[in-house]
Design an enzyme around this catalytic site. Structure first.
Site, short mmCIF file in Angstrom:
data_model
loop_
_atom_site.label_atom_id
_atom_site.label_comp_id
_atom_site.label_asym_id
_atom_site.label_seq_id
_atom_site.Cartn_x
_atom_site.Cartn_y
_atom_site.Cartn_z
N HIS A 1 0.84 -1.21 0.00
CA HIS A 1 0.00 0.00 0.00
C HIS A 1 0.87 1.26 0.00
O HIS A 1 0.72 2.14 -0.85
CB HIS A 1 -0.91 -0.02 1.24
CG HIS A 1 -1.81 1.17 1.39
ND1 HIS A 1 -3.13 1.14 1.01
CD2 HIS A 1 -1.59 2.42 1.86
CE1 HIS A 1 -3.67 2.32 1.25
NE2 HIS A 1 -2.76 3.13 1.76
N GLU A 2 1.80 1.30 0.93
CA GLU A 2 2.65 2.50 1.03
C GLU A 2 3.56 2.62 -0.20
O GLU A 2 3.86 3.74 -0.63
CB GLU A 2 3.47 2.50 2.33
CG GLU A 2 2.64 2.43 3.62
CD GLU A 2 1.53 3.47 3.73
OE1 GLU A 2 1.64 4.55 3.13
OE2 GLU A 2 0.52 3.17 4.43
N HIS B 1 1.69 4.66 -2.70
CA HIS B 1 1.79 6.09 -2.41
C HIS B 1 3.17 6.62 -2.83
O HIS B 1 3.29 7.68 -3.45
CB HIS B 1 1.63 6.34 -0.91
CG HIS B 1 0.21 6.31 -0.42
ND1 HIS B 1 -0.77 7.14 -0.92
CD2 HIS B 1 -0.40 5.57 0.54
CE1 HIS B 1 -1.91 6.91 -0.28
NE2 HIS B 1 -1.72 5.95 0.61
N GLU C 1 -4.66 7.94 -2.72
CA GLU C 1 -5.14 6.65 -2.20
C GLU C 1 -5.45 5.68 -3.35
O GLU C 1 -5.33 4.47 -3.20
CB GLU C 1 -6.37 6.87 -1.31
CG GLU C 1 -6.80 5.66 -0.49
CD GLU C 1 -5.84 5.26 0.64
OE1 GLU C 1 -4.85 5.98 0.88
OE2 GLU C 1 -6.08 4.22 1.26
MG MG Z 1 -3.13 5.31 2.22
#
Ligand code: MG
Length: 501
Positions: free
Chosen positions: A267-268, A271, A297
């Protein structure tokens, strides 16, 4: 050249100090969560507060405000130059609208509220937190009046978190998501298409081995660890874009249920890749960030869910998992795919799966909207929370901790933030729809650990622009349409009902 107009060039030079302060604040924020000794918090708080005030002061200085006004009147600006004007105008508009006293009051209240929220959660005592939340709601209602809105006071707060987002847009999004998710969820549960639980959730892992798995996965993705990026440990995983060439992510190791740390890393990474792929000509300018929280996101969710929870990805990383995690050997890639994709209605938003996650956001959106419209009181929240949770997921929380007290956002004074999470999910599926037109062997590439074209596509459509375009305009420009929740439902149907992608 990206910036040619002399007024814009001057503006970029004059606002570079704002960028520099932002750079310093990001680094301080990262350090607070990773390395700072706990008792440093008080001084860090004072320093960060002072720098933020200084930022506002410089932003509202006549020199900068006049330059922005002047730039705003120029007609033949290119996209980047117009982006600079748009971003600065927006910051100035918000800073001017909110009286310093209100900003100070909100900052001070949230500082205290965060501490009290932690205690309230520990003691499972909603009444402890209630007066603080009441104050935060009232201050936000006041802020909405100062900021102004056309249809709903909540519009003003949404716009703070997602430029141009209206209550009406979120209503529209959920009018598609709710029945679509309902249909998929009912079918998955009644026909047991995906498991509710998996025994791997109970298995403990060795931290060092798991760290190696995370790093191997980041290597496959081409994360520039040690050159332009870092991976550290913090209580709550996050990404900090300190600069376009200095992007840092964190994860945590709970010692059990390895997918949790693995998906927080993926997830990171999503980003981080956004920040890393911003056009370097935008370094140290007002455009050196992402388009919005929701678009950011969408990138993290794209990597975490669309790529990371796919069968192709599971097969691709299977050799890494078996190499470092002994207990994996008795499971097939398909077993692990089911472990990665359990579906069960639960109480906690951050633990929710792809199917149920947006229901948690819908619940919060409804309550926030009512609170800001003054249609319900804070004291009614726990009951409303449970009624809505029951309607959506068939559950009533047994404690405040797993109900109304679970999220940190309200204690931080943030109302209007939650919808950006659903926007991220929706846009990630929208990108999947379009990327598969350009890269028809998308899943084949994932299976072969070949991310070159996928990353290039994301760079071209989203990343390289930084904040040049407002989120709605970026989507229209890159995909020919605004945010469309239909693709998210198509994706759920395809994955969970028809094909198990
Ligand atoms: Mg996030």
């Amino acid at each position: 050249m990206v910036f040619e107009n002399p007024v814009i060039k001057q503006l970029i030079e004059k606002t570079r100090i704002l960028w520099a302060l932002g750079h310093a604040l990001s680094l301080m924020g990262w350090d607070t969560e990773t390395n700072m000794p706990p008792e440093g918090a008080m001084e860090r708080g004072i320093a960060a507060g002072e720098l933020s005030v200084l930022q506002q002061k410089i932003l509202l200085s006549p020199e900068i405000v006049n330059l922005v006004d002047k730039a705003d009147k120029i007609e033949d600006l290119n996209d980047y130059e117009r982006g600079v004007v748009r971003v600065l105008k927006r910051h100035i508009r918000i800073a001017k609208a909110l009286p310093p006293k209100l900003v100070y009051e909100l900052a001070r209240t949230s500082e205290e509220a965060r501490v009290v929220w932690r205690q309230a959660r520990e003691k499972d005592d909603f009444n402890l937190f209630r007066p603080y939340l009441e104050k935060i709601v009232n201050l936000n209602r006041e802020a909405a009046e100062y900021l102004g809105y056309v249809e709903h006071p909540y519009d003003a707060l949404l716009d703070l978190h997602e430029e141009g987002l209206l209550t009406r847009d979120v209503d529209q999004m959920f009018s598609v998501l709710e029945p679509g998710i309902r249909k998929v969820l009912d079918k998955v549960l009644s026909e047991e298409l995906f498991p509710k639980e998996h025994e791997l959730e109970k298995i403990r892992y060795d931290r060092d081995s798991m760290e190696k798995v995370n790093i191997e996965i980041l290597k496959i993705f081409g994360f520039p660890l040690g050159r332009r990026a870092r991976l550290d440990v913090s209580a709550h995983p996050f990404t900090t874009g300190i600069g376009i060439r200095d992007v840092r992510i964190t994860t945590r190791y709970e010692g059990i249920d390895f997918k949790r740390t693995m998906y927080s890393v993926i997830h990171e990474f999503g980003h981080a890749l956004y920040n890393l792929q911003i056009d370097e000509r935008l370094i140290a300018t007002p455009l050196a960030g992402g388009a919005s929280l929701g678009i950011h996101e969408s990138q993290s969710r794209f990597w975490e869910n669309i790529i990371g929870r796919s069968m192709s990805f599971t097969e691709a990383i299977y050799p890494i998992l078996t190499k470092y995690l002994d207990f994996i050997k008795k499971y097939s890639p398909e077993d692990i795919y089911y472990y990665f994709n359990t579906v069960r209605p639960g109480y906690i938003r951050v633990d929710a799966d792809e199917v149920t996650y947006n229901f948690h956001i819908l619940l919060r959106f409804k309550l926030e909207k009512l609170l800001i419209a003054g249609e319900v009181k804070v004291e009614e929240l726990p009951e409303l929370w449970n009624n809505e949770l029951e309607r959506l997921l068939g559950l009533r929380s047994r404690t405040y901790r797993e109900g109304v007290l679970q999220d940190i956002h309200w204690s931080m004074g943030q109302i209007g933030y939650f919808p950006t999470y659903s926007i991220g999910n929706v846009v990630s599926a929208q990108i999947r729809h379009y990327i598969m037109k350009d890269i028809p062997d998308f899943y084949e590439k994932i299976r072969n650990n070949d991310y070159k074209e996928i990353k290039e596509y994301l760079r071209e459509k989203i990343h390289r622009w930084g904040s040049t375009f407002a989120p709605k305009d970026l989507l229209k420009r890159s995909f020919g349409e605004e945010m469309n929740p239909k693709y998210f439902i198509d994706y759920l149907l395809e994955k969970y009902i028809y094909k198990k992608i």
